[in-house]
Design a protein around this motif. Structure first.
Motif, PDB file in Angstrom:
ATOM      1  N   LEU A  99      18.147   4.754  14.169  1.00 16.83           N
ATOM      2  CA  LEU A  99      17.544   3.454  13.897  1.00 16.83           C
ATOM      3  C   LEU A  99      17.082   2.847  15.208  1.00 16.83           C
ATOM      4  CD1 LEU A  99      17.160   1.088  11.881  1.00 16.83           C
ATOM      5  CD2 LEU A  99      19.519   0.478  12.335  1.00 16.83           C
ATOM      6  N   THR A 100      15.825   2.404  15.260  1.00 13.46           N
ATOM      7  CA  THR A 100      15.287   1.812  16.472  1.00 13.46           C
ATOM      8  C   THR A 100      14.755   0.423  16.166  1.00 13.46           C
ATOM      9  OG1 THR A 100      14.619   3.998  17.240  1.00 13.46           O
ATOM     10  CG2 THR A 100      13.671   2.117  18.383  1.00 13.46           C
ATOM     11  N   PHE A 101      15.120  -0.525  17.025  1.00  7.18           N
ATOM     12  CA  PHE A 101      14.598  -1.886  16.950  1.00  7.18           C
ATOM     13  C   PHE A 101      13.500  -2.016  17.999  1.00  7.18           C
ATOM     14  CE2 PHE A 101      18.683  -2.253  14.987  1.00  7.18           C
ATOM     15  CZ  PHE A 101      18.512  -3.213  14.000  1.00  7.18           C
ATOM     16  N   TRP A 102      12.316  -2.461  17.553  1.00 11.24           N
ATOM     17  CA  TRP A 102      11.152  -2.614  18.424  1.00 11.24           C
ATOM     18  C   TRP A 102      10.728  -4.072  18.442  1.00 11.24           C
ATOM     19  CZ3 TRP A 102       9.566   1.823  20.821  1.00 11.24           C
ATOM     20  CH2 TRP A 102       9.911   3.037  20.226  1.00 11.24           C
ATOM     21  N   LEU A 103      10.275  -4.545  19.604  1.00  9.88           N
ATOM     22  CA  LEU A 103       9.692  -5.877  19.688  1.00  9.88           C
ATOM     23  C   LEU A 103       8.322  -5.818  19.038  1.00  9.88           C
ATOM     24  CD1 LEU A 103      10.005  -8.764  20.715  1.00  9.88           C
ATOM     25  CD2 LEU A 103       8.902  -8.029  22.836  1.00  9.88           C
ATOM     26  N   PHE A 104       8.099  -6.659  18.048  1.00  5.61           N
ATOM     27  CA  PHE A 104       6.861  -6.588  17.275  1.00  5.61           C
ATOM     28  C   PHE A 104       5.649  -7.069  18.054  1.00  5.61           C
ATOM     29  CE2 PHE A 104       3.949  -8.463  14.057  1.00  5.61           C
ATOM     30  CZ  PHE A 104       3.512  -7.272  13.525  1.00  5.61           C
ATOM     31  N   GLY A 105       5.780  -8.089  18.842  1.00  7.03           N
ATOM     32  CA  GLY A 105       4.621  -8.603  19.574  1.00  7.03           C
ATOM     33  C   GLY A 105       3.763  -9.478  18.685  1.00  7.03           C
ATOM     34  N   GLU A 106       2.458  -9.402  18.876  1.00 11.00           N
ATOM     35  CA  GLU A 106       1.546 -10.307  18.176  1.00 11.00           C
ATOM     36  C   GLU A 106       1.189  -9.835  16.771  1.00 11.00           C
ATOM     37  OE1 GLU A 106      -1.782 -10.818  20.757  1.00 11.00           O
ATOM     38  OE2 GLU A 106      -0.494 -11.340  22.445  1.00 11.00           O
ATOM     39  N   ASP A 107       0.871  -8.573  16.625  1.00  9.64           N
ATOM     40  CA  ASP A 107       0.455  -8.056  15.321  1.00  9.64           C
ATOM     41  C   ASP A 107       0.327  -6.540  15.432  1.00  9.64           C
ATOM     42  OD1 ASP A 107      -0.303  -8.046  12.692  1.00  9.64           O
ATOM     43  OD2 ASP A 107      -2.071  -9.306  12.951  1.00  9.64           O
ATOM     44  N   TYR A 108       0.058  -5.898  14.303  1.00 11.44           N
ATOM     45  CA  TYR A 108      -0.238  -4.468  14.331  1.00 11.44           C
ATOM     46  C   TYR A 108      -1.559  -4.259  15.061  1.00 11.44           C
ATOM     47  CZ  TYR A 108       3.464  -3.634  10.921  1.00 11.44           C
ATOM     48  OH  TYR A 108       4.673  -3.547  10.291  1.00 11.44           O
ATOM     49  N   ILE A 142      -5.215  -0.059  11.590  1.00 11.91           N
ATOM     50  CA  ILE A 142      -4.326  -1.077  12.167  1.00 11.91           C
ATOM     51  C   ILE A 142      -2.915  -0.820  11.639  1.00 11.91           C
ATOM     52  CG2 ILE A 142      -3.892  -3.536  12.434  1.00 11.91           C
ATOM     53  CD1 ILE A 142      -6.855  -3.996  12.181  1.00 11.91           C
ATOM     54  N   ASN A 143      -2.250   0.162  12.252  1.00 13.01           N
ATOM     55  CA  ASN A 143      -0.909   0.555  11.812  1.00 13.01           C
ATOM     56  C   ASN A 143       0.003   0.909  12.993  1.00 13.01           C
ATOM     57  OD1 ASN A 143      -2.361   2.909  12.419  1.00 13.01           O
ATOM     58  ND2 ASN A 143      -1.130   4.133  11.032  1.00 13.01           N
ATOM     59  N   CYS A 144      -0.290   0.378  14.186  1.00 13.17           N
ATOM     60  CA  CYS A 144       0.450   0.744  15.396  1.00 13.17           C
ATOM     61  C   CYS A 144       1.015  -0.493  16.091  1.00 13.17           C
ATOM     62  CB  CYS A 144      -0.475   1.471  16.379  1.00 13.17           C
ATOM     63  SG  CYS A 144      -1.331   2.897  15.675  1.00 13.17           S
ATOM     64  N   ILE A 145       2.022  -0.261  16.925  1.00 11.91           N
ATOM     65  CA  ILE A 145       2.575  -1.314  17.767  1.00 11.91           C
ATOM     66  C   ILE A 145       2.729  -0.772  19.184  1.00 11.91           C
ATOM     67  CG2 ILE A 145       3.823  -2.483  15.902  1.00 11.91           C
ATOM     68  CD1 ILE A 145       6.415  -1.150  17.062  1.00 11.91           C
ATOM     69  N   GLU A 146       2.876  -1.685  20.131  1.00  9.45           N
ATOM     70  CA  GLU A 146       3.214  -1.289  21.493  1.00  9.45           C
ATOM     71  C   GLU A 146       4.640  -0.759  21.484  1.00  9.45           C
ATOM     72  OE1 GLU A 146       1.109  -1.278  23.981  1.00  9.45           O
ATOM     73  OE2 GLU A 146      -0.476  -2.418  23.004  1.00  9.45           O
ATOM     74  N   LYS A 147       4.924   0.237  22.286  1.00 11.55           N
ATOM     75  CA  LYS A 147       6.275   0.796  22.353  1.00 11.55           C
ATOM     76  C   LYS A 147       7.135  -0.062  23.277  1.00 11.55           C
ATOM     77  CE  LYS A 147       5.352   5.634  21.373  1.00 11.55           C
ATOM     78  NZ  LYS A 147       5.403   6.996  21.923  1.00 11.55           N
ATOM     79  N   ASP A 148       7.787  -1.047  22.686  1.00 13.67           N
ATOM     80  CA  ASP A 148       8.682  -1.930  23.431  1.00 13.67           C
ATOM     81  C   ASP A 148      10.046  -1.882  22.741  1.00 13.67           C
ATOM     82  OD1 ASP A 148       9.808  -3.757  25.115  1.00 13.67           O
ATOM     83  OD2 ASP A 148       8.412  -5.388  24.646  1.00 13.67           O
ATOM     84  N   ARG A 149      10.785  -0.805  23.012  1.00 13.53           N
ATOM     85  CA  ARG A 149      12.072  -0.576  22.362  1.00 13.53           C
ATOM     86  C   ARG A 149      13.122  -1.518  22.923  1.00 13.53           C
ATOM     87  NH1 ARG A 149      16.300   4.102  23.041  1.00 13.53           N
ATOM     88  NH2 ARG A 149      15.766   3.567  25.140  1.00 13.53           N
ATOM     89  N   LEU A 150      13.860  -2.145  22.013  1.00 12.29           N
ATOM     90  CA  LEU A 150      14.902  -3.085  22.399  1.00 12.29           C
ATOM     91  C   LEU A 150      16.297  -2.491  22.296  1.00 12.29           C
ATOM     92  CD1 LEU A 150      13.474  -6.124  20.422  1.00 12.29           C
ATOM     93  CD2 LEU A 150      13.368  -5.784  22.898  1.00 12.29           C
ATOM     94  N   PHE A 151      16.498  -1.639  21.278  1.00 13.95           N
ATOM     95  CA  PHE A 151      17.855  -1.203  20.959  1.00 13.95           C
ATOM     96  C   PHE A 151      17.753  -0.070  19.957  1.00 13.95           C
ATOM     97  CE2 PHE A 151      21.847  -2.178  18.405  1.00 13.95           C
ATOM     98  CZ  PHE A 151      22.753  -1.834  19.386  1.00 13.95           C
ATOM     99  N   SER A 152      18.656   0.898  20.050  1.00 14.71           N
ATOM    100  CA  SER A 152      18.690   1.946  19.031  1.00 14.71           C
ATOM    101  C   SER A 152      20.127   2.336  18.731  1.00 14.71           C
ATOM    102  CB  SER A 152      17.865   3.162  19.442  1.00 14.71           C
ATOM    103  OG  SER A 152      18.389   3.740  20.601  1.00 14.71           O
ATOM    104  N   ILE A 153      20.305   2.854  17.533  1.00 20.46           N
ATOM    105  CA  ILE A 153      21.610   3.293  17.057  1.00 20.46           C
ATOM    106  C   ILE A 153      21.416   4.670  16.460  1.00 20.46           C
ATOM    107  CG2 ILE A 153      23.511   2.792  15.470  1.00 20.46           C
ATOM    108  CD1 ILE A 153      21.767  -0.097  15.518  1.00 20.46           C
TER     109      ILE A 153
END
Length: 155
Positions: A86-95, A113-124
């Motif tokens: 499980l990975t938590f990503w910072l969403f940012g502004e939009d897809y 329009i189905n991508c996000i910047e890779k800004d990983r916050l936390f994973s389990i």
């Protein structure tokens, strides 16, 4: 330490108060879940707008909220081998579109329009061999069977 000019004490005091207030505000912001994406068996991505700032607070937040999140979103459902990631990503502004080199795109959404910047916050991750491992900015942590959390040493 003796300060010669009393005019420097007030700005320093105000700056310290502002920093402490900002830190308190960061730690008290609720985590807002924007979307959940299930990539493949056992793999899920959670897009959030805020997250606790420290490794300890991220782990504590997960331990406090995991049952509610599992019931509501089915996010740490293990695969046939009992593993999940499980990975938590910072969403940012939009897809966003995949017009940049290193974006994370989700197959469960229609392009472009189905991508996000890779800004990983936390994973389990959970596996039979290693158990539950938390990965945050400060390193990896293992949740022992006695519920103690230990930081794994760099190898």
């Amino acid at each position: 330490m003796r300060v010669k000019n009393n005019k420097t004490i007030l700005p320093l005091f105000l700056a310290c108060c502002m920093l402490l207030s900002y830190g308190l505000w960061l730690s008290l912001r609720p985590v807002e879940i924007i979307a959940i994406h299930h990539r493949s068996s056992g793999f899920s991505d959670v897009l959030v707008t805020s997250f606790p700032p420290t490794d300890k607070s991220k782990i504590n937040w997960w331990l406090k909220n995991k049952d509610r999140l599992n019931n509501q979103y089915d996010i740490s459902k293990p695969d046939n081998n009992g593993h999940f990631y499980l990975t938590f990503w910072l969403f940012g502004e939009d897809y966003k579109e995949l017009d940049k080199y290193d974006r994370l795109c989700f197959d469960d959404m229609k392009p472009p329009i189905n991508c996000i910047e890779k800004d990983r916050l936390f994973s389990i991750s959970s596996s039979k061999n290693r158990g539950i491992i938390f990965t945050a900015n400060g390193g990896e942590y293992h949740l022992k069977t006695d519920r103690k959390i230990i930081k794994l040493k760099d190898e």
